[in-house]
Scaffold this motif. Structure first.
Motif, mmCIF file in Angstrom:
data_model
loop_
_atom_site.group_PDB
_atom_site.id
_atom_site.type_symbol
_atom_site.label_atom_id
_atom_site.label_comp_id
_atom_site.label_asym_id
_atom_site.label_seq_id
_atom_site.Cartn_x
_atom_site.Cartn_y
_atom_site.Cartn_z
ATOM 1 N N ALA A 1 0.828 -1.212 0.000
ATOM 2 C CA ALA A 1 0.000 0.000 0.000
ATOM 3 C C ALA A 1 0.859 1.258 0.000
ATOM 4 N N GLU A 2 2.010 1.190 0.658
ATOM 5 C CA GLU A 2 2.905 2.357 0.644
ATOM 6 C C GLU A 2 3.400 2.636 -0.761
ATOM 7 N N ILE A 3 3.707 1.570 -1.480
ATOM 8 C CA ILE A 3 4.203 1.723 -2.858
ATOM 9 C C ILE A 3 3.094 2.280 -3.763
ATOM 10 N N THR A 4 1.907 1.683 -3.683
ATOM 11 C CA THR A 4 0.828 2.113 -4.579
ATOM 12 C C THR A 4 0.388 3.543 -4.259
ATOM 13 N N ARG A 5 0.330 3.853 -2.963
ATOM 14 C CA ARG A 5 -0.109 5.195 -2.559
ATOM 15 C C ARG A 5 0.848 6.263 -3.097
ATOM 16 N N ALA A 6 2.140 5.972 -2.997
ATOM 17 C CA ALA A 6 3.155 6.937 -3.461
ATOM 18 C C ALA A 6 3.024 7.182 -4.964
ATOM 19 N N GLN A 7 2.506 6.181 -5.693
ATOM 20 C CA GLN A 7 2.395 6.300 -7.152
ATOM 21 C C GLN A 7 0.986 6.706 -7.590
ATOM 22 N N GLY A 8 0.079 6.885 -6.643
ATOM 23 C CA GLY A 8 -1.291 7.247 -7.003
ATOM 24 C C GLY A 8 -2.041 6.128 -7.716
ATOM 25 N N VAL A 9 -1.681 4.889 -7.375
ATOM 26 C CA VAL A 9 -2.326 3.715 -7.979
ATOM 27 C C VAL A 9 -3.251 3.093 -6.937
ATOM 28 N N LEU A 10 -4.388 2.548 -7.373
ATOM 29 C CA LEU A 10 -5.334 1.933 -6.439
ATOM 30 C C LEU A 10 -4.902 0.514 -6.101
ATOM 31 N N LEU A 11 -4.884 0.192 -4.806
ATOM 32 C CA LEU A 11 -4.597 -1.178 -4.380
ATOM 33 C C LEU A 11 -5.918 -1.890 -4.085
ATOM 34 N N VAL A 12 -6.194 -2.942 -4.858
ATOM 35 C CA VAL A 12 -7.431 -3.718 -4.717
ATOM 36 C C VAL A 12 -7.066 -5.102 -4.170
ATOM 37 N N VAL A 13 -7.676 -5.482 -3.041
ATOM 38 C CA VAL A 13 -7.362 -6.766 -2.411
ATOM 39 C C VAL A 13 -8.602 -7.658 -2.418
ATOM 40 N N ASP A 14 -8.458 -8.842 -2.990
ATOM 41 C CA ASP A 14 -9.498 -9.869 -2.923
ATOM 42 C C ASP A 14 -9.352 -10.553 -1.563
ATOM 43 N N ASN A 15 -10.305 -10.292 -0.660
ATOM 44 C CA ASN A 15 -10.208 -10.755 0.737
ATOM 45 C C ASN A 15 -11.039 -12.009 0.995
ATOM 46 N N CYS A 16 -11.264 -12.766 -0.090
ATOM 47 C CA CYS A 16 -12.137 -13.935 -0.046
ATOM 48 C C CYS A 16 -11.694 -14.988 0.973
ATOM 49 N N PHE A 17 -10.391 -15.279 1.016
ATOM 50 C CA PHE A 17 -9.904 -16.377 1.864
ATOM 51 C C PHE A 17 -9.933 -16.031 3.348
ATOM 52 N N CYS A 18 -9.699 -14.774 3.686
ATOM 53 C CA CYS A 18 -9.623 -14.400 5.099
ATOM 54 C C CYS A 18 -10.949 -13.864 5.631
ATOM 55 N N THR A 19 -11.653 -13.106 4.814
ATOM 56 C CA THR A 19 -12.845 -12.381 5.245
ATOM 57 C C THR A 19 -12.445 -11.336 6.307
ATOM 58 N N PRO A 20 -13.332 -10.373 6.586
ATOM 59 C CA PRO A 20 -12.981 -9.377 7.606
ATOM 60 C C PRO A 20 -12.767 -9.990 8.987
ATOM 61 N N ALA A 21 -13.201 -11.225 9.190
ATOM 62 C CA ALA A 21 -12.992 -11.853 10.494
ATOM 63 C C ALA A 21 -11.508 -12.082 10.774
ATOM 64 N N LEU A 22 -10.706 -12.251 9.724
ATOM 65 C CA LEU A 22 -9.283 -12.564 9.925
ATOM 66 C C LEU A 22 -8.338 -11.488 9.399
ATOM 67 N N GLN A 23 -8.813 -10.625 8.511
ATOM 68 C CA GLN A 23 -7.897 -9.664 7.887
ATOM 69 C C GLN A 23 -8.671 -8.440 7.414
ATOM 70 N N LEU A 24 -8.112 -7.250 7.676
ATOM 71 C CA LEU A 24 -8.779 -6.003 7.292
ATOM 72 C C LEU A 24 -7.885 -5.207 6.331
ATOM 73 N N PRO A 25 -7.953 -5.505 5.036
ATOM 74 C CA PRO A 25 -7.054 -4.855 4.066
ATOM 75 C C PRO A 25 -7.165 -3.332 4.053
ATOM 76 N N LEU A 26 -8.354 -2.776 4.275
ATOM 77 C CA LEU A 26 -8.500 -1.316 4.221
ATOM 78 C C LEU A 26 -7.717 -0.668 5.363
ATOM 79 N N THR A 27 -7.746 -1.308 6.529
ATOM 80 C CA THR A 27 -6.979 -0.820 7.676
ATOM 81 C C THR A 27 -5.482 -0.891 7.389
ATOM 82 N N LEU A 28 -5.078 -1.869 6.580
ATOM 83 C CA LEU A 28 -3.664 -2.020 6.221
ATOM 84 C C LEU A 28 -3.252 -1.061 5.102
ATOM 85 N N GLY A 29 -4.225 -0.336 4.527
ATOM 86 C CA GLY A 29 -3.881 0.671 3.527
ATOM 87 C C GLY A 29 -4.409 0.416 2.129
#
Ligand SMILES: *Cc1c(COP(=O)(O)O)cnc(C)c1O
Length: 394
Positions: free
Chosen positions: A173-201
């Motif tokens: 997310a640090e790399i994509t943010r610096a370049q103005g690129v959108l980071l899209v995460v498929d969170n299917c395997f973890c679900t919000p119960a195990l992983q919060l990609p938006l909180t990670l950036g």
């Protein structure tokens, strides 16, 4: 809804309570609004609803209260400002690309993503002028060097299927943010119960709700979660193009979310026990599970996920014959490629989900003939082990 705002309640509580649209009857369980259109009290209200001057439902391709309930609940769980539900996980990915990209733009994706996503990026999107570069998801510098001035989206899955490779979401997310690129995460395997990609950036989270969000293998569905500036565009695409979620499927998934946290916890615990047991079997060469200290990204898994998840892959000695023997001796495990169910499933990736890619590409990505993938459900550990032991010792 305000009673269940996400700042004051734990996610387990929100998963059960948030987003209910009660009808005039005061029902306790969520109502299912099986209606394709909505009536207005007079001509002026019809005009106001159509113009958007008055909020409210018009037609179920745009909104439906049951779908809205699901969207509100899932947005809260992902810590997102907004959520748009779609007809399937693939519809969520397609809608994201169509809404946010133009011809001439570029995607960077990790190599080990879901097969249909790979097909979409490789075979479908080039016809509309969108190209994709695939990189090794565990190598951050590979992402950085694949970015071009016209890159719009970086797309990843973590953990990957079937080898459970992780992408360091916060670092990416640090790399994509610096370049103005959108980071899209498929969170299917973890679900919000195990992983919060938006909180990670990450900027957007994709779901195949068909998997753990439903949790019982009943319906297809998908979702995109993120800030309204992005989801508003996705909503506009959906209401015009039509891959909207049906209210029936939304209701099923809404009720599935109520047990999401307890299911993910129990299925992950079951998976960890099975992975530890598999590591002790003489006929097993290697186990892939992010919750094991032997996983090369164990430390990242501990930082990024609250548990190892419910997918365990392992390689048996003896190649395809030995792997098929394990599958064919199963009386309990379902022989199917689906995952995310309370019923445990077993797959031989090299001859099924990854059977159409070349043997060379398979070898390169580590999907050997002896590899098996198990999506662990809720059956008793002792029964899962007994089912696998027959094939492992035959
Ligand atoms: C199943 C799956 C999808 C596609 O979802 P559908 O609901 O089948 O369209 C996308 N990503 C991952 C990781 C999946 O497992």
């Amino acid at each position: 809804m305000d009673e269940f705002d996400r700042e004051h309640w734990a996610p387990e509580t929100l998963a059960v309570r948030l987003g209910q649209e009660r009808s005039q009857y005061g029902e306790h369980s969520e109502a299912m609004f099986l209606t394709s259109s909505f009536v207005f009290k007079d001509a002026a209200q019809a005009a106001a609803r159509f113009s958007g001057a008055e909020p409210g439902n018009v037609y179920a391709r745009f909104t439906n209260p049951t779908v809205t309930s699901l969207q509100q609940r899932l947005a809260a769980l992902e810590g997102a400002e907004d959520c748009i539900a779609t007809a399937s996980g693939m519809a969520a990915i397609m809608a994201t690309v169509m809404a946010l990209m133009n011809a001439g733009q570029h995607i960077v994706a990790s190599r080990s993503i879901f097969g249909a996503t790979q097909q979409m990026f490789t075979n479908l999107l080039p016809r509309f002028g969108i190209e994709t570069t695939f990189v090794d998801g565990s190598n951050l510098s590979g992402f950085a060097s694949a970015l071009r001035p016209n890159t719009r989206i970086v797309f990843v899955e973590s953990p990957s299927n079937p080898l459970t490779e992780l992408v360091d979401i916060a670092a990416l997310a640090e790399i994509t943010r610096a370049q103005g690129v959108l980071l899209v995460v498929d969170n299917c395997f973890c679900t919000p119960a195990l992983q919060l990609p938006l909180t990670l950036g990450a900027d957007l989270v994709i779901h195949s709700a068909t998997k753990y969000l439903d949790g019982q293998g009943r319906v297809l569905g998908g979702a995109v979660c993120g800030p309204k500036v992005l989801t508003d565009e996705i909503f506009k695409f959906l209401r015009t193009a039509g891959p909207t979620l049906s209210p029936f499927n939304a209701w099923i998934i809404l009720k599935g979310l109520e047990t999401l946290y307890i299911r993910m916890q129990a299925q992950s615990a079951n998976a960890l026990l099975l992975a530890q047991w598999l590591e002790r079997q003489p006929s097993v060469i290697r186990v892939y599970y992010p919750g094991l200290p032997t996983h090369p990204q164990f430390d990242l898994a501990k930082r990024q996920q609250t548990s190892g998840g419910a997918i365990v892959s392992f390689e048996v000695r003896g190649g395809r014959d030995a792997a098929w023997r394990v599958v064919d001796h199963c009386k309990l495990l379902s022989i199917t490629a689906n995952l995310g169910d309370t019923k445990t499933t077993i797959t031989h990736p090299a001859s099924t989900t990854h059977g159409r890619i070349t043997a060379e590409a398979r070898a390169q990505s580590g999907i050997t003939e002896g590899l098996l993938r198990i999506a662990v459900g809720l059956e008793a550990q002792v029964d899962l082990q007994r089912d696998l032991l027959r094939g492992l010792t035959s």
